[in-house]
Design a protein around this motif. Structure first.
Motif, PDB file in Angstrom:
ATOM      1  N   GLU A  91       0.850  -1.183   0.000  1.00 36.61           N
ATOM      2  CA  GLU A  91       0.000   0.000   0.000  1.00 36.61           C
ATOM      3  C   GLU A  91       0.884   1.229   0.000  1.00 36.61           C
ATOM      4  O   GLU A  91       2.022   1.208   0.488  1.00 36.61           O
ATOM      5  CB  GLU A  91      -0.957   0.009   1.179  1.00 36.61           C
ATOM      6  N   LEU A  92       0.348   2.330  -0.532  1.00 34.43           N
ATOM      7  CA  LEU A  92       1.126   3.559  -0.671  1.00 34.43           C
ATOM      8  C   LEU A  92       0.422   4.689   0.067  1.00 34.43           C
ATOM      9  O   LEU A  92      -0.799   4.843  -0.037  1.00 34.43           O
ATOM     10  CB  LEU A  92       1.270   3.926  -2.145  1.00 34.43           C
ATOM     11  N   PRO A  93       1.169   5.475   0.791  1.00 38.63           N
ATOM     12  CA  PRO A  93       0.558   6.643   1.441  1.00 38.63           C
ATOM     13  C   PRO A  93       0.428   7.794   0.444  1.00 38.63           C
ATOM     14  O   PRO A  93       1.158   7.874  -0.547  1.00 38.63           O
ATOM     15  CB  PRO A  93       1.552   6.971   2.546  1.00 38.63           C
ATOM     16  N   PHE A  94      -0.518   8.677   0.718  1.00 31.35           N
ATOM     17  CA  PHE A  94      -0.622   9.906  -0.081  1.00 31.35           C
ATOM     18  C   PHE A  94      -1.303  10.974   0.770  1.00 31.35           C
ATOM     19  O   PHE A  94      -1.931  10.671   1.790  1.00 31.35           O
ATOM     20  CB  PHE A  94      -1.361   9.669  -1.391  1.00 31.35           C
ATOM     21  N   THR A  95      -1.139  12.195   0.352  1.00 26.71           N
ATOM     22  CA  THR A  95      -1.749  13.334   1.040  1.00 26.71           C
ATOM     23  C   THR A  95      -2.653  14.081   0.071  1.00 26.71           C
ATOM     24  O   THR A  95      -2.795  13.691  -1.101  1.00 26.71           O
ATOM     25  CB  THR A  95      -0.676  14.294   1.574  1.00 26.71           C
ATOM     26  N   LYS A  96      -3.253  15.169   0.555  1.00 27.80           N
ATOM     27  CA  LYS A  96      -4.165  15.937  -0.287  1.00 27.80           C
ATOM     28  C   LYS A  96      -3.435  16.621  -1.443  1.00 27.80           C
ATOM     29  O   LYS A  96      -4.079  17.081  -2.388  1.00 27.80           O
ATOM     30  CB  LYS A  96      -4.910  16.968   0.543  1.00 27.80           C
ATOM     31  N   GLU A  97      -2.083  16.687  -1.384  1.00 25.51           N
ATOM     32  CA  GLU A  97      -1.335  17.298  -2.483  1.00 25.51           C
ATOM     33  C   GLU A  97      -0.866  16.275  -3.510  1.00 25.51           C
ATOM     34  O   GLU A  97      -0.435  16.639  -4.605  1.00 25.51           O
ATOM     35  CB  GLU A  97      -0.098  18.039  -1.940  1.00 25.51           C
ATOM     36  N   THR A  98      -0.927  14.981  -3.194  1.00 26.18           N
ATOM     37  CA  THR A  98      -0.389  13.959  -4.086  1.00 26.18           C
ATOM     38  C   THR A  98      -1.235  13.862  -5.353  1.00 26.18           C
ATOM     39  O   THR A  98      -2.453  13.847  -5.298  1.00 26.18           O
ATOM     40  CB  THR A  98      -0.350  12.592  -3.384  1.00 26.18           C
TER      41      THR A  98
END
Length: 816
Positions: A721-728
């Protein structure tokens, strides 16, 4: 804040106190009423009735749908499945069907019927299967009997020359058996003078009348139409000198005015009377009984209460040139009196007017199968209709230009008879509203009443059907039984269904009531709904079904809803309010909690009857006896209606019969997702990695880091699994395969996006893609080495540009 209506203040109680009080909980629920015997009684006195069914041993009250003055004088249990009641039937009680529920300490039964008559009762006495065995009965009697297989019952009466004999049977209309009776009258020489199988005013029950051609004994015969029958094929056979018309003309009049009518079809000839049309409700039915010195007809003929006065046809009007003149401000009335008869009416209309043109015929128990046509004055057609709403014709007439028009009325099969009456009304489309509770069982009345356990709740879905208008609706709970309250969302414009929760105080009296449960239209200009459209609850119970395809042969129709407060139950149910929204293309686990009284160890089945549009779930979950929690998984599709909705769980346990409780209404937010994802197609060779590029579109901001997970990968294939943020904006999944990963084009791969909101997980299914896994290429055969070319001067090749996928891959691995 949801509106909460009460008939009495509801005290605040602690759950512990409620559970401690559960020592007197109901030990049976969901009473069933199958049959009331005898099937009818004469009016004017105290009558004993036996009620049979299931779980009726604790019956406390009979709930009458009518307001005809019937009073229960006493109830006496027979056993767990039956009781006897003494009911006072007033002398002026209207004749016909009475619909009743039984309220027990633990619930409300479905409604069933018994009948009220004007004649004295006589029980059938066997043997009476032959004419010479005919049972002699007084003229002016109602015979209670039954028809066995191939049975024929005979009853004898003595008549004077010229005396009228009328016969009417209640068989199918008794609503307890698919019994199709046939009746006939024979003279002393055994010649059949009259017979009837089905009669339009009385459906599959026959009616007939004759004038005695000579003094003497006459025999009334009754059997099943196809010589069937059994001990459940019961009948009430009215034999007397009462008038028995088959139609009334005109079949409607203006509300609040006097109307001169003629009863048609009686053997003694037409009967003319002046009647008072009730002041309302406009659009309703007035039950008109024919009566004279011979008595009163056992069943009525319907007269429509209208906003319009009458225009009566003037014969001849079979052609356009002889059309009866009229006006659309009055109803057109006529009779298709003979085969091939066609009636014409002439009227004026203006361009732009819109009328709903409706022929009232079968709906008023006429035998006419109407066909309507609107023509121009020159005979060219404008439009028409045969069957739009049942067998009666309805046509939406949008006037194309100013001028004169012709209304033409005929029978679909060119039939005609002296009692084929009709009434045609031109009215602008009228707003209308009706309420109902959706059926959970097609042929039963299960959960079509509201019975609330003390200190607990019960919930129903309420459907609102609007015609020719839209707008917000509010439900009226002002007439509920003492100690009961209602919590109901506003039924928003365009919305057709809401969950409604009813709650009873722990000290609410055990009682019941049948009320006209209503809704009214509200607006910002009229928040109380004083001038808005109003409608009420309606129910149509299938009393008798059969061929073809379980068609409904007879139903019992009511316009009131039964409510009751019943004994406490040893369990409650709640939905833990979700802390996160359900997003489109997402899922959400609803936590359901069952609070059990000490010693209560039954499995509890939980349903979620209301789901917002586009939200789905399994039909039910079961919480085992040794557990108190369960998870109800719900999901939303990509077009689910967003907004804050309210849901309620209903829970059932076996308490010697099904017993139901409900949770409070719980808010459920359906929202747009925070992020959407698109996956690119990818390919690789077995044992080699593949890269799946994921493009993110951020729709709403969120705090912290979210996670993206691949699902649907084939066996022997993994991806972290990969993390992401609202900017990704972009991600690349490194997919690892092995030599055993199945080769082929795998189309089930999709991404799940998981965002944390208020400590809860918001799950959303993103886009799907295909992963092509190919087997390794076969090893090539060894070849001779080619001659080596003379090396040229070394030059530096131009650097090949990296693809976007390779750039993302290097970025993810930290390569330069």
């Amino acid at each position: 804040m949801l509106p909460r209506l009460a008939s009495a203040p509801l005290p605040t109680l602690l759950l512990a106190a409620l559970l401690a009080a559960a020592g007197g909980v109901a030990q049976g629920s969901f009473p069933r009423l199958n049959l009331i015997l005898p099937r009818g009684v004469p009016r004017g006195g105290d009558r004993e009735l036996t009620f049979r069914g299931e779980r009726l041993g604790d019956a406390e009250e009979i709930l009458f749908h009518s307001e005809d003055g019937l009073v229960t004088k006493s109830l006496q249990p027979v056993d767990a499945a039956a009781f006897k009641a003494v009911v006072h039937v007033p002398e002026n009680c209207p004749l016909g069907e009475q619909l009743v529920h039984v309220r027990t300490r633990s619930g409300i039964s479905e409604y069933r019927s018994f009948w009220v008559g004007a004649l004295g009762s006589v029980d059938e006495t066997e043997p009476n299967g032959a004419i010479e065995q005919a049972q002699v009965v007084p003229l002016g009697s109602t015979v209670h009997g039954s028809v066995e297989n191939e049975d024929i019952d005979h009853f004898a009466v003595d008549l004077e020359h010229g005396q009228r004999l009328a016969v009417e049977v209640e068989g199918l209309r008794l609503g307890s058996q698919r019994f199709d009776p046939f009746i006939a009258v024979l003279d002393a020489r055994r010649f059949q003078l009259a017979a009837a199988d089905d009669s339009t005013p009385t459906l599959q029950d026959g009616i007939l009348s004759l004038v005695a051609p000579a003094a003497g004994r006459y025999v009334v015969q009754i059997r099943e139409a196809s010589y069937g029958g059994d001990n459940q094929s019961r009948y009430r056979l009215h034999i007397g000198g009462f008038p028995r018309p088959t139609a009334v003309y005109p079949a409607g009049g203006k509300a609040g005015e006097k109307l001169r009518v003629t009863f048609l079809g009686d053997a003694a000839g037409p009967i003319t009377r002046e009647i008072d049309v009730p002041a309302g409700p406009v659009g309703g039915i007035h039950r008109l009984f024919a009566a004279d010195d011979g008595g009163i007809c056992p069943s009525p003929l319907p007269v429509r209460i209208s906003a319009l006065g009458n225009t009566l046809e003037q014969e001849p009007n079979d052609e356009i040139r002889t059309a009866t003149p009229g006006d659309v401000t009055r109803a057109f009335n006529g009779i298709i009196g003979q085969p091939g008869d066609v009636d014409h009416f002439r009227f004026a209309a203006r361009k732009g007017q819109v009328f709903e043109v409706k022929c009232h015929a079968r709906g008023l128990r006429s035998g006419l199968d109407s066909v309507l046509n609107v023509l121009r004055a020159d005979g060219t057609g404008v439009g028409g209709n045969d069957d739009a709403k049942g067998p009666d014709s309805v046509y939406l007439f949008e006037v194309p230009e100013d001028g004169e028009y012709i209304l033409r009325v005929t029978d679909h099969l060119d039939r005609g008879r002296a009692d084929f009456t009709y009434r045609v009304e031109f009215q602008p489309p009228q707003p209308a509203l009706s309420l109902s509770i959706p059926r959970v069982d097609r042929f039963s009345q299960t959960r079509q009443t509201v019975f609330v356990p003390r200190g607990n709740r019960y919930a129903v879905l309420v459907n609102a059907t609007r015609e020719h208008f839209d707008g917000d609706l509010v439900l009226d709970g002002s007439q509920l039984p003492a100690g009961m309250t209602m919590t109901a969302p506003v039924i928003k414009a365009g919305q057709g269904q809401v969950p409604v929760v009813f709650e009873a105080a722990a000290d609410a009296p055990l009682s019941g009531r049948v009320i006209p449960f209503e809704a009214r239209q509200v607006s910002a200009q009229d928040p109380q709904g004083a001038a808005g459209v109003r409608g009420r609850f309606e129910n149509h119970a299938d009393f008798v079904t059969g061929d073809p395809n379980n068609a409904v042969h007879y139903s019992g129709d009511v316009t009131k809803l039964a409510f009751a407060v019943v004994e406490a139950l040893p369990f409650h149910v709640e939905i833990v309010p979700p802390q996160a929204p359900l997003v489109r293309n997402g899922s959400l686990p609803l936590k359901v909690v069952v609070r059990r009284a000490q010693g209560f160890a039954q499995p509890v089945t939980v349903e979620l009857p209301f789901r917002p549009p586009g939200v789905g779930a399994v039909p039910s979950i079961t919480i085992p006896p040794d557990q108190s929690e369960g998870v109800y998984q719900i999901n939303a599709d990509g077009k689910a209606a967003t907004g804050t909705w309210h849901v309620s769980a209903i829970a059932m346990a076996d308490m010697g019969g099904r017993a139901w409780v409900a949770s409070p209404l719980t808010p459920l937010e359906v929202a747009e997702p925070f992020t959407t994802a698109t996956l690119a197609r990818a390919s690789c060779v077995q044992g080699q990695p593949a890269q799946i590029a994921c493009t993110l579109t951020q729709l709403r901001p969120f705090a912290g880091a979210a996670r993206a997970r691949l699902h649907g990968l084939p066996p022997e294939t993994t991806a972290p699994e990969l993390p992401f943020t609202k900017e990704t904006k972009d991600l690349v999944f490194e997919v690892a395969t092995t030599a055993n990963s199945p080769a082929g084009n795998h189309k089930s791969v999709f991404v799940e996006l998981v965002t944390t909101v208020n400590g809860a997980l918001v799950r959303m299914s993103g886009g799907g893609t295909e992963l092509q896994i190919a087997p390794p290429a076969p090893a090539a055969a060894p070849q001779a080495a080619p001659p080596q070319p003379v090396p040229a001067a070394a030059t530096s090749p131009a650097a090949k540009p990296l693809s976007r996928l390779e750039q993302l891959r290097r970025q993810a691995t930290g390569a330069k």
